[in-house]
Design a protein around this motif. Structure first.
Motif, PDB file in Angstrom:
ATOM      1  N   UNK A 123      -4.007  17.989  -3.834  1.00  0.00           N
ATOM      2  CA  UNK A 123      -2.897  17.375  -3.142  1.00  0.00           C
ATOM      3  C   UNK A 123      -3.346  17.035  -1.636  1.00  0.00           C
ATOM      4  N   UNK A 124      -4.269  17.661  -1.091  1.00  0.00           N
ATOM      5  CA  UNK A 124      -4.653  17.725   0.344  1.00  0.00           C
ATOM      6  C   UNK A 124      -4.821  16.390   0.515  1.00  0.00           C
ATOM      7  N   UNK A 125      -5.520  15.253   0.365  1.00  0.00           N
ATOM      8  CA  UNK A 125      -5.554  13.961   0.608  1.00  0.00           C
ATOM      9  C   UNK A 125      -4.171  13.349   0.772  1.00  0.00           C
ATOM     10  N   UNK A 126      -3.221  13.569  -0.425  1.00  0.00           N
ATOM     11  CA  UNK A 126      -2.027  12.929  -0.493  1.00  0.00           C
ATOM     12  C   UNK A 126      -1.018  13.442   0.777  1.00  0.00           C
ATOM     13  N   UNK A 127      -1.234  14.791   1.058  1.00  0.00           N
ATOM     14  CA  UNK A 127      -0.191  15.410   1.872  1.00  0.00           C
ATOM     15  C   UNK A 127      -0.781  15.397   3.520  1.00  0.00           C
ATOM     16  N   UNK A 128      -2.119  14.821   3.545  1.00  0.00           N
ATOM     17  CA  UNK A 128      -2.797  14.974   4.868  1.00  0.00           C
ATOM     18  C   UNK A 128      -1.971  14.130   6.066  1.00  0.00           C
ATOM     19  N   UNK A 129      -1.072  13.131   5.583  1.00  0.00           N
ATOM     20  CA  UNK A 129      -0.389  12.637   6.651  1.00  0.00           C
ATOM     21  C   UNK A 129       0.738  12.133   6.114  1.00  0.00           C
ATOM     22  N   UNK A 130       1.788  11.995   7.039  1.00  0.00           N
ATOM     23  CA  UNK A 130       3.196  11.666   6.104  1.00  0.00           C
ATOM     24  C   UNK A 130       3.123   9.876   6.507  1.00  0.00           C
ATOM     25  N   UNK A 131       2.936   9.205   5.551  1.00  0.00           N
ATOM     26  CA  UNK A 131       2.791   7.566   5.562  1.00  0.00           C
ATOM     27  C   UNK A 131       4.136   6.947   5.548  1.00  0.00           C
ATOM     28  N   UNK A 132       4.552   5.911   6.421  1.00  0.00           N
ATOM     29  CA  UNK A 132       5.575   5.168   6.528  1.00  0.00           C
ATOM     30  C   UNK A 132       7.061   6.038   6.647  1.00  0.00           C
ATOM     31  N   UNK A 133       6.713   7.079   7.482  1.00  0.00           N
ATOM     32  CA  UNK A 133       8.085   8.040   7.467  1.00  0.00           C
ATOM     33  C   UNK A 133       8.507   8.271   6.038  1.00  0.00           C
TER      34      UNK A 133
END
Length: 321
Positions: free
Chosen positions: A183-193
């Motif tokens: 899950x780390x790459x999926x949750x690394x950043x919040x994309x498009x709010x």
């Protein structure tokens, strides 16, 4: 509606009880007279009085635009308290059951345009309604669905439909922790709010919570599909001091702070009572909490407690009530 409000009930007819994956049945309810059912929004649940007398909550998984039926997916929990087995084995098409009107503790914000859904096992049920609603509103989503095997994956064929191409990832781990979805790459950043919605086993939700501490707390949402872990082996009784009145109440090992407050006549807002919705958020003024929720960010835990599930680490805590 709070948990203290009396539910509004209906007698609905079961029109389907079919196995849709190994150990998972889909049940469908309709009004016996063919009347439209009370409307619901994605994320809502109903409570069903099962044949053995238990009242159990289940997320609605059909399209919220449908008014003629409610659908739920039920996983057989052989080691549970008997609710799922009673419903799967003791109910057939044509039977009538008592069902409450829908309640939503897991709703989608109207202004949001992008959504990230993470489901584990039967936790996919509310997401099925959500993706239908999101598509109907012209919004965007990504769904990551963790399952043990194709045979145990509910809605597998439905999620293979063309409209879900490039939007849905189903990950099989064969119950091997070393093969869990990273899950780390999926949750690394919040994309498009994006707003994140997660439902599944407690370890999955706790992992997601830990990996999203850098997200805005208002953008991360959880729902527990099983009873909260309100009591653990080794729990000790403690006292809770109410700062406004000065009253000191005893919290035994088999009761939550919320239950004790209600027993003493206090009207305390709550909803999910699984530590996932945030309704019973309360200021912690003194003492250390044993946090068991999935709502609070790390920096909030020093001075806030979710009284539906969390307890004291010591002999006494003081809360703003």
């Amino acid at each position: 509606m709070t948990a203290a409000d009396p539910p509004i009930t209906m007698a609905l007819r079961v029109t389907r009880n079919d196995e849709i994956a190994s150990g998972i049945n889909l049940l469908e309810f309709r009004d016996p007279g063919g009347k439209p059912l009370p409307e619901f929004s994605a994320g809502a649940h109903i409570a069903v009085r099962v044949p053995n007398g238990l009242l159990r909550k289940y997320s609605l998984c059909n399209d919220p635009a449908e008014r003629e039926r409610y659908q739920i997916a039920v996983k057989r929990e052989s080691n549970g308290r008997g609710g799922s087995c009673s419903l799967i084995d003791g109910v057939k098409a044509g039977d009538e059951l008592t069902v409450t009107t829908p309640v939503n503790d897991f709703s989608l914000p109207q202004r949001a345009q992008d959504f990230l859904f993470i489901a584990g096992g039967i936790g996919v049920t509310p997401m099925m309604a959500m993706i239908r609603q999101v598509l109907a509103e012209g919004k965007r989503f990504r769904l990551f669905y963790c399952s043990r095997s194709p045979e145990t994956t509910a809605f597998r064929d439905e999620l293979a439909a063309p409209e879900f191409k490039d939007k849905v990832v189903i990950h099989y781990d064969d119950s091997d922790p070393s093969r869990s979805l990273d899950l780390r790459p999926i949750l690394a950043e919040r994309k498009n709010r994006e707003h994140l919605y997660c439902c599944g086993p407690r370890p999955l939700m706790e992992a997601v919570r830990a990996m999203t501490d850098h997200w805005s707390p208002t953008a991360v949402h959880f729902e527990a599909f099983s009873e909260a872990e309100t009591h653990k082996a080794g729990d000790q009784p403690f006292k809770v001091k109410l700062a406004r009145s000065g009253d000191i109440l005893d919290v035994p090992t088999d009761k939550t702070i919320l239950e004790v407050l209600r027993t003493h006549g206090l009207d305390v807002p709550s909803s999910c009572e699984t530590g996932t919705c945030g309704t019973c958020r309360t200021k912690l003024l003194a003492g250390e909490a044993d946090h068991r929720d999935l709502v609070l960010a790390e920096h909030e835990r020093k001075d806030t407690i979710m009284i539906c599930v969390s307890r004291a680490r010591g002999d006494e805590i003081t809360i703003d009530r």
